[in-house]
Design an enzyme around this catalytic site. Structure first.
Site, short mmCIF file in Angstrom:
data_model
loop_
_atom_site.label_atom_id
_atom_site.label_comp_id
_atom_site.label_asym_id
_atom_site.label_seq_id
_atom_site.Cartn_x
_atom_site.Cartn_y
_atom_site.Cartn_z
N SER A 139 -19.27 14.31 69.44
CA SER A 139 -18.05 14.93 68.88
C SER A 139 -17.00 13.84 68.72
O SER A 139 -17.11 12.78 69.36
CB SER A 139 -17.53 15.98 69.86
OG SER A 139 -16.21 16.38 69.54
N TYR A 152 -15.26 19.32 78.17
CA TYR A 152 -15.97 19.09 76.89
C TYR A 152 -15.86 17.62 76.51
O TYR A 152 -16.85 16.99 76.12
CB TYR A 152 -15.37 19.99 75.81
CG TYR A 152 -16.06 19.89 74.48
CD1 TYR A 152 -17.29 20.52 74.26
CD2 TYR A 152 -15.50 19.18 73.42
CE1 TYR A 152 -17.92 20.44 73.01
CE2 TYR A 152 -16.13 19.09 72.19
CZ TYR A 152 -17.34 19.72 71.98
OH TYR A 152 -17.98 19.64 70.77
P1 NAD Z 1 -22.48 26.57 66.77
O1 NAD Z 1 -21.92 27.33 67.91
O2 NAD Z 1 -22.51 27.20 65.43
O3 NAD Z 1 -23.92 26.00 67.12
C1 NAD Z 1 -24.32 25.73 68.45
C2 NAD Z 1 -25.67 26.39 68.66
O4 NAD Z 1 -26.12 26.03 69.96
C3 NAD Z 1 -25.61 27.91 68.58
O5 NAD Z 1 -26.61 28.39 67.71
C4 NAD Z 1 -25.85 28.35 70.02
O6 NAD Z 1 -26.53 29.59 70.11
C5 NAD Z 1 -26.68 27.20 70.54
N1 NAD Z 1 -26.65 27.08 72.00
C6 NAD Z 1 -25.60 27.20 72.84
N2 NAD Z 1 -26.01 27.07 74.12
C7 NAD Z 1 -27.35 26.87 74.08
C8 NAD Z 1 -28.35 26.69 75.06
N3 NAD Z 1 -28.07 26.69 76.37
N4 NAD Z 1 -29.63 26.50 74.65
C9 NAD Z 1 -29.94 26.50 73.34
N5 NAD Z 1 -29.05 26.69 72.36
C10 NAD Z 1 -27.76 26.87 72.73
O7 NAD Z 1 -21.53 25.27 66.68
P2 NAD Z 1 -21.82 23.85 66.01
O8 NAD Z 1 -20.48 23.30 65.69
O9 NAD Z 1 -22.85 23.90 64.99
O10 NAD Z 1 -22.34 23.06 67.30
C11 NAD Z 1 -23.40 22.14 67.25
C12 NAD Z 1 -22.99 20.88 68.00
O11 NAD Z 1 -21.91 20.27 67.32
C13 NAD Z 1 -22.52 21.12 69.43
O12 NAD Z 1 -23.10 20.16 70.28
C14 NAD Z 1 -21.02 20.93 69.34
O13 NAD Z 1 -20.46 20.49 70.55
C15 NAD Z 1 -20.94 19.86 68.25
N6 NAD Z 1 -19.64 19.74 67.59
C16 NAD Z 1 -19.10 20.76 66.84
C17 NAD Z 1 -17.86 20.57 66.23
C18 NAD Z 1 -17.20 21.63 65.40
O14 NAD Z 1 -16.04 21.43 64.96
N7 NAD Z 1 -17.85 22.75 65.10
C19 NAD Z 1 -17.18 19.36 66.39
C20 NAD Z 1 -17.76 18.37 67.15
C21 NAD Z 1 -19.00 18.56 67.74
#
Ligand code: NAD
Length: 262
Positions: A139, A152
């Site tokens: 992130s 986080y």
């Molecule tokens: P999202 O919530 O749409 O996707 C995350 C997915 O991980 C979901 O489908 C959820 O069900 C799954 N998940 C959660 N806990 C889990 C577990 N214990 N086992 C298996 N699956 C699990 O959000 P996203 O933004 O697509 O997140 C993906 C990655 O991107 C994450 O690591 C998040 O920290 C990172 N991220 C997101 C952003 C943002 O702005 N959305 C920014 C920086 C980093």
């Protein structure tokens, strides 16, 4: 340059929504055999994955037997493992004084422990295949920690560190380890969860967009597909000499103090 991942096997965690889903689609469209795991399957994703031949299973990445079964299952079904995307993650917006041991364990286990052990389970298969690559989703908080989500931020700083450390350990095996540092990404459950905290959703969206100079210039958040394209690049032979890097896709959010706020 066309990226061709034919005859490559890929595993993506946290793939039933957001960045993971876009990544699974991107890798499959490039020709990879894609296996996905998520703690929660979503009907709409299942239908789309079926059309593309992407396999999915329930997998809680904090359960090491479930994580290992996802990875071993993919390697067992195809006889190889080339790509692992450690993407599953959760947000934790709480001040240090409010964080319980359970909160800490949840966030660190989901975001960091799973990436470490996912790599541990994948590496022997990659060694057998003569190499491979691991891409971790960190992130912008892994570049510049934030005051509102210390656990986080710590988890994502750890993912950046884990990436660099494992890259150093496994170059000899032709295994590359990189990470992406996205944010703010729209059309994700994590973002929606964050937005639900605010009474005025539109004002909150503007706040997220305002925090990133390029998002502001384009007047929109970054899309999951824009992160997936960078993951695809890092997973491909186009990035054959790249390891240990953190590719920041945050529209300049972590560069410093944005104009007009300094
Ligand atoms: P999202 O919530 O749409 O996707 C995350 C997915 O991980 C979901 O489908 C959820 O069900 C799954 N998940 C959660 N806990 C889990 C577990 N214990 N086992 C298996 N699956 C699990 O959000 P996203 O933004 O697509 O997140 C993906 C990655 O991107 C994450 O690591 C998040 O920290 C990172 N991220 C997101 C952003 C943002 O702005 N959305 C920014 C920086 C980093």
């Amino acid at each position: 340059m066309n990226i061709d991942l034919s005859n490559r096997t890929a595993v993506v965690t946290g793939a039933s929504s957001g960045i993971g889903k876009a990544t699974a689609v991107c890798l499959a469209e490039a020709g990879a055999d894609v296996f996905t795991g998520d703690i929660q399957l979503r009907e709409e994703t299942t239908a789309q994955f079926k059309e593309l031949g992407i396999r999915e299973q329930v997998c809680d990445v904090t359960s090491l037997p479930q994580l290992q079964s996802l990875i071993d299952g993919a390697a067992g079904a195809t006889g190889r493992l080339d790509i692992l995307v450690n993407n599953a993650g959760i947000i934790m917006v709480k001040q240090v004084t409010e964080v319980s041991e359970e909160d800490w364990d949840n966030c660190i286990d989901t975001n960091v422990k799973s990436a470490f052990f996912g790599s541990k389970f994948a590496i022997p298969h990659m060694q057998k295949s003569g190499g491979g690559c691991i891409v971790n989703t960190a992130s912008n908080a892994g570049i510049l920690p934030r005051a509102h989500d210390p656990v986080y931020s710590i988890s994502k700083l750890s993912v950046v560190g884990l990436t660099r450390s494992l890259a150093l350990c496994h170059s000899k095996d032709r295994i590359r380890v990189n990470c992406v540092c996205p944010g703010p990404v729209g059309d994700t459950e994590i973002m929606e969860e964050g937005l639900r905290e605010f009474e005025d959703r539109d004002a909150a969206v503007r706040k997220f967009i305002y925090a990133s100079p390029l998002a502001r210039a384009h007047d929109r958040m970054i899309s999951p597909e824009e992160i997936a394209m960078s993951i695809l690049y890092l997973a491909s032979d186009a990035a054959k000499m790249i390891t240990g890097t953190s590719l920041t896709i945050d529209g300049g959010k972590s560069l410093g103090v944005p104009p007009e706020t300094d």
